[in-house]
Enzyme design. Structure first.
Site, PDB file in Angstrom:
ATOM      1  N   HIS A   1       6.647  -4.602  -0.917  1.00 55.75           N
ATOM      2  CA  HIS A   1       6.902  -5.087   0.447  1.00 55.75           C
ATOM      3  C   HIS A   1       8.033  -6.119   0.424  1.00 55.75           C
ATOM      4  CE1 HIS A   1       5.152  -5.810   4.653  1.00 55.75           C
ATOM      5  NE2 HIS A   1       6.267  -6.526   4.584  1.00 55.75           N
TER       6      HIS A   1
ATOM      7  N   HIS B   1      12.070  -7.155   2.217  1.00 56.88           N
ATOM      8  CA  HIS B   1      13.098  -6.945   3.248  1.00 56.88           C
ATOM      9  C   HIS B   1      14.393  -7.484   2.650  1.00 56.88           C
ATOM     10  CE1 HIS B   1       9.952  -6.072   6.220  1.00 56.88           C
ATOM     11  NE2 HIS B   1       9.298  -7.083   5.691  1.00 56.88           N
TER      12      HIS B   1
ATOM     13  N   LYS C   1       7.435   3.059   8.069  1.00 58.38           N
ATOM     14  CA  LYS C   1       6.734   1.790   8.267  1.00 58.38           C
ATOM     15  C   LYS C   1       6.284   1.714   9.725  1.00 58.38           C
ATOM     16  CE  LYS C   1       5.773  -2.747   7.698  1.00 58.38           C
ATOM     17  NZ  LYS C   1       6.815  -3.770   7.738  1.00 58.38           N
TER      18      LYS C   1
ATOM     19  N   HIS D   1       1.952  -2.066   8.767  1.00 54.37           N
ATOM     20  CA  HIS D   1       1.774  -3.505   8.975  1.00 54.37           C
ATOM     21  C   HIS D   1       0.547  -3.667   9.863  1.00 54.37           C
ATOM     22  CE1 HIS D   1       3.029  -7.453  10.904  1.00 54.37           C
ATOM     23  NE2 HIS D   1       2.356  -6.887  11.887  1.00 54.37           N
TER      24      HIS D   1
ATOM     25  N   HIS E   1      -0.421  -6.551   4.628  1.00 51.15           N
ATOM     26  CA  HIS E   1      -1.005  -7.835   5.075  1.00 51.15           C
ATOM     27  C   HIS E   1      -2.540  -7.771   5.055  1.00 51.15           C
ATOM     28  CE1 HIS E   1       3.089  -8.701   6.205  1.00 51.15           C
ATOM     29  NE2 HIS E   1       3.087  -7.754   7.115  1.00 51.15           N
TER      30      HIS E   1
ATOM     31  N   ASP F   1       6.443  -9.529   0.915  1.00 51.56           N
ATOM     32  CA  ASP F   1       7.219  -9.854   2.120  1.00 51.56           C
ATOM     33  C   ASP F   1       8.440 -10.712   1.795  1.00 51.56           C
ATOM     34  OD1 ASP F   1       7.628  -9.236   4.746  1.00 51.56           O
ATOM     35  OD2 ASP F   1       5.950 -10.385   5.549  1.00 51.56           O
TER      36      ASP F   1
HETATM   37 ZN   LIG Z   1       7.256  -7.522   6.152  1.00 50.69          ZN
END
Ligand SMILES: [Zn+2]
Length: 451
Positions: free
Chosen positions: A97, A99, A225, A266, A286, A358
């Protein structure tokens, strides 16, 4: 006439040179690169929880061809040797995960209308290298502007820029006004690259979902996603509230799986998590407010939990400095604590866990800081490492290539100077990184020619 006579022989010469070159290529295929021998003092291959001592890995080109006790392998004199005979060697780490196109110092909502796709591209180049230098040789990138992660994957694979192998998603798919929409601005304000397609990110209803999933696949994504519930760092929504409906998610999974793509959802909120699992997603990202029933459902469906349980520290410590609105800080305080407690319950119940942080919400390159929390909240060190290697490879559908150090896999490996099973935090200081047989970091002098 004179000019014609000149042209014809040149043309014929070119043809004969071309056929010579073709013949040379056919007769002399390029010889395979000579094997490279990696001496590992201690090897955690991630195929089991065990550490083996005095092992040699043989690498030919990009792949491992043999892993065996040092006593069984004769290294020819003059062969290239990588000397990790004082180190612990592990598979390259995998973060499911990230970005890569996001920076962790841009929380002011105004950036949403100031940044261009080029900004995100520049950030991604830097962040990809930082991630690789930290020992993460593969990542799943789950949401970026369309279709930055696809282009990043290709550019890294071409060898043009350094970075991890990228399993690319498109933009996270959101409802209107949901976690992936740009909220809080006047209706006339927009910053879309493809307005006619709402940036392949916003859907309302099953038909629009089907179209966007198909379009994302058309433009090269590896994974879909979904934004099943509200978020922490978005404005005007509640992390606990479900956003995509069961039917919308079901259609997304149907289309993605038919095309051989996995789906990551998510999902912070209790009901959104359950509907996403029922719809057949491959991972819950999450999972903050999951309850006992949700945990049982994860087990029953074999769905992975990817819980980003480090970044709470960073968000509450630093992000306010960078303009994170109070609304988001309050949400993080509530969600972050519960997420860690619920993660511990999921671990105790035997849910499948894959490592995902994340990154981008906190600075890229600090990914390994999450290991400490995974162990603190119930995993064994070996289990936490396997979550970031063999289990992660399974989730991202790359188990044939990465995730363990075995013959046939890519030579993606890292080394650290202490036993990570005794002190997991040593993974925050990876000293040696190889990806596809190429050394990208060597603080140990392992590649120095023998004297
Ligand atoms: Zn994320």
């Amino acid at each position: 006439m004179a000019r014609l006579r000149l042209v014809v022989p040149c043309f014929m010469l070119a043809i004969s040179l071309l056929s010579c070159a073709r013949r040379a290529l056919a007769l002399d295929p390029p010889s395979p690169p000579p094997p490279v021998y990696v001496k590992a003092a201690h090897l955690f291959d991630a195929a089991s929880d065990a550490v083996r001592d005095n092992v040699v890995l043989v690498i030919e080109g990009e792949r491992i061809t043999r892993v065996a006790p040092a006593a069984e392998i004769t290294i020819p004199s003059g062969a290239e040797v990588i000397d990790l005979s004082h180190a612990w060697v592990l598979p390259g780490l995998i973060d499911c995960h990230t970005h890569l196109s996001y920076r962790a110092d841009q929380y002011d909502p105004i950036t949403e209308v100031k940044l261009t796709p080029f900004d995100f591209g520049f950030y991604a180049v830097v962040n990809a290298n930082r991630t690789l230098q930290a020992g993460f040789t593969s990542v799943r990138d789950v949401s970026s502007p369309p279709f930055l992660a696809v282009d990043l994957r290709r550019t890294i694979d071409e060898g043009f820029i350094p970075g991890p192998r990228v399993v690319a998603s498109g933009p996270g798919i959101s409802i209107t006004g949901g976690h992936g929409d740009m909220n809080g601005f006047a209706p006339a304000v927009s910053n879309e690259m493809y307005p006619a397609e709402h940036d392949f990110a916003i859907v309302d209803g099953v038909d629009q979902m089907r179209h966007v999933v198909r379009a994302q696949i058309k433009y090269g994504v590896d994974v879909i996603k979904l934004l099943a519930t509200g978020g922490v760092l978005s404005e005007g929504d509640k992390p606990g509230a479900q956003q995509l409906t069961y039917d919308e998610m079901k259609v997304a999974v149907e289309e993605a799986h038919r095309a051989g793509r996995k789906v990551a959802a998510h999902a912070h909120g209790t009901e959104g998590i359950k509907d996403a699992i029922r719809a057949g997603v491959d991972s819950i990202e999450h999972g903050s407010l999951i309850d006992a029933e949700g945990i049982e459902m994860l087990k029953a469906h074999g769905t992975y939990l990817v819980a980003d349980i480090y970044n709470d520290d960073y968000i509450l410590g630093k992000a306010t400095e960078f303009g994170l609105p109070k609304e988001n800080v309050d949400k993080e305080k509530m969600v972050g604590r519960l997420q860690r407690e619920n993660f511990a319950k999921a671990v105790a119940a035997g849910v499948k866990i894959a490592f995902g942080t994340d990154a981008g919400v906190y600075p890229h390159g600090d990914n390994a800081r999450q290991f400490h929390y995974m162990v603190k909240f119930g995993m064994t060190p070996a289990g936490a490492i396997r979550a970031a290697t063999s289990s992660a490879a399974d989730l991202i559908d790359r188990a044939a290539d990465v995730g363990t150090l075995e013959a046939g896999k890519y030579a993606d490996l890292i080394a650290v100077t202490d036993n990570p099973l005794d002190r997991i935090e040593v993974l925050e200081h990876v000293a040696f990184v190889m990806k596809g047989g190429k050394v990208y970091k060597d603080e140990l002098g392992a590649t120095k020619p023998a004297r």
